[in-house]
Design a protein around this motif. Structure first.
Motif, mmCIF file in Angstrom:
data_model
loop_
_atom_site.group_PDB
_atom_site.id
_atom_site.type_symbol
_atom_site.label_atom_id
_atom_site.label_comp_id
_atom_site.label_asym_id
_atom_site.label_seq_id
_atom_site.Cartn_x
_atom_site.Cartn_y
_atom_site.Cartn_z
ATOM 1 N N ASP A 108 3.343 11.436 12.616
ATOM 2 C CA ASP A 108 3.828 12.150 11.441
ATOM 3 C C ASP A 108 2.972 11.726 10.244
ATOM 4 O O ASP A 108 2.800 10.534 9.989
ATOM 5 N N PRO A 109 2.411 12.687 9.480
ATOM 6 C CA PRO A 109 1.585 12.310 8.310
ATOM 7 C C PRO A 109 2.329 11.462 7.278
ATOM 8 O O PRO A 109 1.687 10.860 6.414
ATOM 9 N N GLN A 110 3.663 11.380 7.370
ATOM 10 C CA GLN A 110 4.410 10.528 6.438
ATOM 11 C C GLN A 110 4.422 9.054 6.844
ATOM 12 O O GLN A 110 4.959 8.210 6.133
ATOM 13 N N VAL A 111 3.840 8.740 8.001
ATOM 14 C CA VAL A 111 3.743 7.323 8.400
ATOM 15 C C VAL A 111 2.861 6.592 7.391
ATOM 16 O O VAL A 111 1.802 7.092 7.000
ATOM 17 N N PRO A 112 3.279 5.392 6.945
ATOM 18 C CA PRO A 112 2.466 4.658 5.971
ATOM 19 C C PRO A 112 1.117 4.228 6.556
ATOM 20 O O PRO A 112 1.038 3.804 7.705
ATOM 21 N N VAL A 113 0.085 4.329 5.722
ATOM 22 C CA VAL A 113 -1.230 3.823 6.120
ATOM 23 C C VAL A 113 -1.126 2.351 6.503
ATOM 24 O O VAL A 113 -1.773 1.881 7.438
ATOM 25 N N GLU A 114 -0.271 1.622 5.762
ATOM 26 C CA GLU A 114 -0.126 0.196 6.038
ATOM 27 C C GLU A 114 0.349 -0.070 7.467
ATOM 28 O O GLU A 114 -0.065 -1.044 8.094
ATOM 29 N N TRP A 115 1.214 0.788 8.007
ATOM 30 C CA TRP A 115 1.660 0.603 9.391
ATOM 31 C C TRP A 115 0.454 0.665 10.326
ATOM 32 O O TRP A 115 0.291 -0.166 11.226
ATOM 33 N N VAL A 116 -0.390 1.661 10.102
ATOM 34 C CA VAL A 116 -1.540 1.861 10.989
ATOM 35 C C VAL A 116 -2.523 0.693 10.864
ATOM 36 O O VAL A 116 -3.057 0.203 11.868
ATOM 37 N N ASP A 174 0.856 -1.182 0.000
ATOM 38 C CA ASP A 174 0.000 0.000 0.000
ATOM 39 C C ASP A 174 0.895 1.236 0.000
ATOM 40 O O ASP A 174 1.649 1.448 0.950
ATOM 41 N N PRO A 175 0.882 2.048 -1.059
ATOM 42 C CA PRO A 175 1.830 3.173 -1.138
ATOM 43 C C PRO A 175 1.382 4.409 -0.357
ATOM 44 O O PRO A 175 2.129 5.379 -0.279
ATOM 45 N N ARG A 176 0.174 4.380 0.237
ATOM 46 C CA ARG A 176 -0.351 5.605 0.846
ATOM 47 C C ARG A 176 0.330 5.938 2.176
ATOM 48 O O ARG A 176 0.698 5.054 2.934
ATOM 49 N N THR A 177 0.477 7.230 2.436
ATOM 50 C CA THR A 177 0.827 7.685 3.785
ATOM 51 C C THR A 177 -0.421 8.315 4.400
ATOM 52 O O THR A 177 -1.436 8.513 3.718
ATOM 53 N N LEU A 178 -0.321 8.653 5.695
ATOM 54 C CA LEU A 178 -1.476 9.243 6.376
ATOM 55 C C LEU A 178 -1.884 10.561 5.721
ATOM 56 O O LEU A 178 -3.053 10.945 5.760
ATOM 57 N N ALA A 179 -0.927 11.251 5.092
ATOM 58 C CA ALA A 179 -1.238 12.523 4.438
ATOM 59 C C ALA A 179 -2.179 12.330 3.243
ATOM 60 O O ALA A 179 -2.817 13.275 2.796
ATOM 61 N N ASP A 180 -2.268 11.082 2.740
ATOM 62 C CA ASP A 180 -3.095 10.814 1.560
ATOM 63 C C ASP A 180 -4.547 10.492 1.896
ATOM 64 O O ASP A 180 -5.363 10.328 0.986
ATOM 65 N N VAL A 181 -4.864 10.323 3.167
ATOM 66 C CA VAL A 181 -6.219 9.877 3.525
ATOM 67 C C VAL A 181 -6.830 10.824 4.545
ATOM 68 O O VAL A 181 -6.121 11.477 5.309
#
Lengths: 324, 324
Positions: free
Chosen positions: A99-107, A4-11
């Motif tokens: 940090d908004p750069q944290v990957p969505v996948e981590w969350v 999943d390439p998204r970061t928190l900043a993308d959602v």
């Protein structure tokens, strides 16, 4: 597996929560789950509440810990505090400041791990009653959890009830988390350990499992005092000694099986890890009579103060969050 | 006043907690307070739980906010969520994750402010049931709070109960926090405002006070849905509309007193602040019959979806934590 390439900043927060909620469980004790202003819990006349946090870079390193490891560790830290009061954990809330750069996948992996560990934490599982998502400065990833438990009519088991003559006992392991941390700091690879005590110590450090149901069992069996070992046997033993106005007189004979069991991982440091290793989350309790099955005697309560080992006073050394 | 030169790195966690605990209150609903593994709360059959966090540099700036301001704002955010379920807040827990270079004085002033605001939050006050102190990377100061409330036999008021024909109402102010933020961003000095609407808007942004007891009153008066306005009237209105499957039809006539009351602070931006200003923590509720005293009508619930103003559809614009 597609990454999943998204970061928190993308959602948006709402879209992320919509992905997280299905990973978490409710249960009969939570008539209204997350998604409204607050969740509603079915509670008894006395509830137990506690909170504990984890900070990336200080409480865990991404090189060693998967998101599910972090979820399990955070859950265990909190539930062990509930268990140490003699209560049965019922629900948790979790806040994530990232940090908004944290990957969505981590969350999402964190939420999946939290859901799985919570389902396994007790006969009815533990409900995840919601949480909060906030953005944080660059590099920051902080998690905070609050846990609730129900005393089910029991009196809480405090730190202050130990009396001279009581047996000092531990349910669970000692020194494994500290031994695992020492091995990781010495360069051990958490991903490639063959089965054995070394792998068990590293696993206990990264994703500890605590004897949660034993807290309520100990209360039913008449435990006079109890604490979970989060900052080391000596430091937490001193807390019971100070709160109860007594001395905890430990013996090397009582600790010997624990020392022996981790000697294969840390050799001559085994006794020191048993005495001072933190983040173990085993339960330390005192009993006036015969301790129940599984509670291993490691000493006696005496008149006096502090903690001794074979009669020698022991300083409360171990982990301290700010000055340690 | 003597300045305390210590930072968190100079004190042990135990010593700091010993200074903090006397600043916080207990109460009849907390038979065991902080200091053991967990606190014990006297609870009814249904408890309400919620959590919210604040991050320095994003949710507050030290140039504008005193530690007591931050404590009051964090408390209000959490208690407003409890109130919006129709519950009475009873207790909070707070976690502080801080760079060890943070002054001890900041933490003690925060605790003192929290204790004072908690004592004033309801007839019995709100107990501080404990918390957690953790160190964090350089520059980081993060606070997370969990709040509990008691429904006292009431059914919770959800977001999903609004029905066509209901009156849409607000208890409390609108747009003041957003107006205050706009003034601060434009360079207003929070320390030197003469009494008046400009000072009130800034104060509402820095240390908001919410109509906490009105949540339970609204529930008793038969509110069909309720939410606290944390992300703006439009965004939170959309949440009620979506959860209830209805449309919230607002009128400029209903909003006009709110617009007028902050026009002296933000002029032509007043309507936009009323519609989209966040962190207000007033209560938005719907009633099937005559709303109780103090609940100001701003529109009607209709068949449909979303939020309209004088018939014009309004997007759910306002604050979003990650992508906003």
């Amino acid at each position: 597996m597609v990454t999943d390439p998204r970061t928190l900043a993308d959602v948006s927060e709402g879209a992320l929560l919509a992905e997280i909620f299905p990973l978490l469980q409710g249960g009969p004790r939570m008539p209204v789950g997350p998604g409204d202003d607050a969740a509603v819990l079915a509670t008894g006349p006395a509830s137990v509440v506690t909170t504990d946090s984890m900070v990336r870079g200080l409480d865990w390193l991404d090189e060693w810990s998967t998101p599910a490891d972090v979820a399990t560790k955070l859950l265990t830290q909190n539930l062990a505090d509930v268990a140490a009061m003699g209560a049965t954990p019922t629900a948790v809330l979790v806040s994530l400041m990232a940090d908004p750069q944290v990957p969505v996948e981590w969350v999402l992996e964190f939420a999946r791990g939290l859901g799985e560990s919570a389902r396994l934490s007790g006969p009815q599982g533990v409900a995840v009653a919601g949480g909060d998502l906030s953005s944080a400065p660059p590099g920051v990833l902080v998690l905070s959890m609050t846990a609730f438990g129900d005393l089910d009519g029991r009196e809480p088991v405090l730190r202050s009830g130990a009396r001279p003559g009581d047996v000092v006992t531990v349910y669970g392991t000692l020194g494994r988390s500290g031994a695992g941390l020492a091995m990781l700091l010495a360069g051990a690879d958490p991903g490639s350990q063959p089965p054995g005590i070394r792998a068990e110590c590293i696993a206990h450090h990264l994703r500890p499992v605590a004897p949660i149901p034993e807290g309520a069992h100990a209360a039913d069996a008449g435990a006079t005092s109890m604490i979970d070992i989060s900052d080391g046997l000596l430091r937490d033993g001193h807390r019971i000694a100070a709160a109860s106005g007594v001395r905890l007189a430990l013996t090397t004979e009582g600790l010997e099986p624990h020392v022996r069991s981790i000697a294969g991982a840390v050799g001559d440091d085994a006794l020191e890890q048993v005495l001072t290793g933190g983040e173990e989350h085993s339960l330390l309790a005192t009993f006036a009579g015969e301790p129940p099955r599984g509670w291993w005697p490691i000493g006696r309560v005496e008149e006096g103060d502090g903690v001794t080992l074979d009669g020698e006073p022991q300083q409360p050394r171990g982990w301290d969050h700010f000055s340690g």
